[in-house]
Design an enzyme around this catalytic site. Structure first.
Site, PDB file in Angstrom:
ATOM      1  N   MET A  92     -38.575  -7.309 111.973  1.00  0.00           N
ATOM      2  CA  MET A  92     -38.549  -6.152 112.861  1.00  0.00           C
ATOM      3  C   MET A  92     -37.998  -4.954 112.093  1.00  0.00           C
ATOM      4  O   MET A  92     -38.229  -4.831 110.908  1.00  0.00           O
ATOM      5  CB  MET A  92     -37.704  -6.473 114.102  1.00  0.00           C
ATOM      6  CG  MET A  92     -38.218  -7.682 114.881  1.00  0.00           C
ATOM      7  SD  MET A  92     -39.620  -7.321 115.909  1.00  0.00           S
ATOM      8  CE  MET A  92     -38.840  -6.607 117.336  1.00  0.00           C
ATOM      9  N   CYS A  93     -37.279  -4.073 112.711  1.00  0.00           N
ATOM     10  CA  CYS A  93     -36.648  -2.858 112.164  1.00  0.00           C
ATOM     11  C   CYS A  93     -37.473  -1.607 112.481  1.00  0.00           C
ATOM     12  O   CYS A  93     -38.701  -1.634 112.469  1.00  0.00           O
ATOM     13  CB  CYS A  93     -36.405  -2.901 110.661  1.00  0.00           C
ATOM     14  SG  CYS A  93     -35.370  -4.280 110.113  1.00  0.00           S
TER      15      CYS A  93
END
Length: 330
Positions: free
Chosen positions: A1-2
């Site tokens: 993610m991020c």
């Protein structure tokens, strides 16, 4: 993610910010890697020309996920699953690095995006796993410098390519060009309310304030976070001062921060925002906010830290502090 984004204040103060979303506990700490520091890549010894600050962990060698160096050049790496491609063999005429080592080379060697464009062909990213973790991380990178320009580095063809990023946002797969094209689905999003409309003799009107944002995606997939962050980045008031700019960044990140427990991976682990960071490329300051606390920790690059022989790690006490207004005089 991020999720990552760049931001420029009204006073032309430039920032790079990110959420670090991961299921595996990273246990990273703010750290300063000094200039002229020798570090061991899996293919040989490298040496930093510039010192830099970021969050990292020492696993036989330091691994960082983002950082800003003394020239005001900043980078963040994000997951790029099913898209990233690396070479399977080394090349004698190039600097051979594992994907997770690339950010150390970038921050230690490059001072601007213009220099990056000139030197990107020096690098050959090779399929090498992180030794203590046993996997090859699929990565791409968002980059900015003191000019405020934003670019993305992606290796979807096996070679690292510098791509201009006109919206200053990066999340995860698909590639940047797909995300930019996907923004065409959100032409209706606006900060002002939609006007009332008449259907024959019947008038339809917004239920209340905020009707212009109807349809803005609210989930945690990469395309949803990209669209949401792009809208917020483009319209959020960034303020005049450094403090107002940092505050604006964290207000935007609040909308893409993932609470622990709401996004469970197939292996049962929780993919959540372990920390958020804001990198001030103008003042060479690193802001760090761990999941366990609303407190923001500040670290500024200075000559004392940059001239040290070894990296400097910084401990922090993540506590949830509140102020009891009942004890304050009015």
């Amino acid at each position: 993610m991020c999720t990552s984004l760049t931001l420029t204040s009204h006073a032309e103060h430039h920032f790079l910010a990110r959420t670090m979303d991961f299921g595996f506990q990273l246990d990273g700490r703010p750290v300063v890697i000094p200039r002229n520091y020798e570090w061991k890549s899996q293919q040989g010894i490298q040496k930093t020309k510039y010192g830099f600050a970021g969050t990292g962990r020492n696993l036989e060698e330091y691994f960082l996920a983002e950082g800003v160096n003394e020239k005001g050049f900043a980078v963040a790496e994000l997951y790029f699953p099913n898209e990233a491609k690396y070479n399977t063999t080394t090349q004698k005429e190039k600097v051979n690095l594992a994907p997770h080592e690339f950010i150390m080379w970038l921050l230690g060697q490059i001072g601007s995006i213009s220099e990056l464009r000139e030197r990107i062909t020096e690098i050959n990213l090779v399929e090498e796993a992180i030794p203590m973790l046993g996997f090859i991380p699929p990565l791409h990178f968002i980059v900015t410098d003191k000019t405020g320009e934003t670019v993305v580095l992606e290796s979807d063809s096996g070679e690292m390519v510098v791509k201009s990023n006109p919206v200053g946002v990066m999340t995860n797969s698909p590639d940047l060009s797909w995300h930019l094209k996907n923004l065409n689905n959100y032409l209706n999003i606006q900060p002002t309310n939609f006007p009332a409309k008449k259907i024959d003799e019947y008038v339809i009107q917004p239920f209340g304030q905020g009707s212009g944002t109807f349809g803005l995606p609210g989930g945690y997939t990469s395309p949803e976070r990209f669209a949401r962050a792009t809208f917020l980045r483009a319209l959020t008031d960034t303020g005049e001062t450094i403090e107002e700019g940092v505050n604006a960044i964290f207000k935007i990140l609040n909308n893409v921060t993932i609470p622990k427990g709401v996004d469970i991976k197939d292996d049962g682990s929780s993919d959540y925002t372990q920390y958020r960071a804001a990198l001030d490329v103008t003042e060479l300051t690193y802001y760090f906010n761990p999941y366990e606390s609303p407190e923001v920790f500040k670290l500024t690059l200075d000559e004392t830290l940059l001239a040290k022989k070894e990296p400097t790690e910084f401990a922090y006490a993540a506590t949830f502090k509140t102020t009891d207004l009942n004890t304050k005089n009015t």
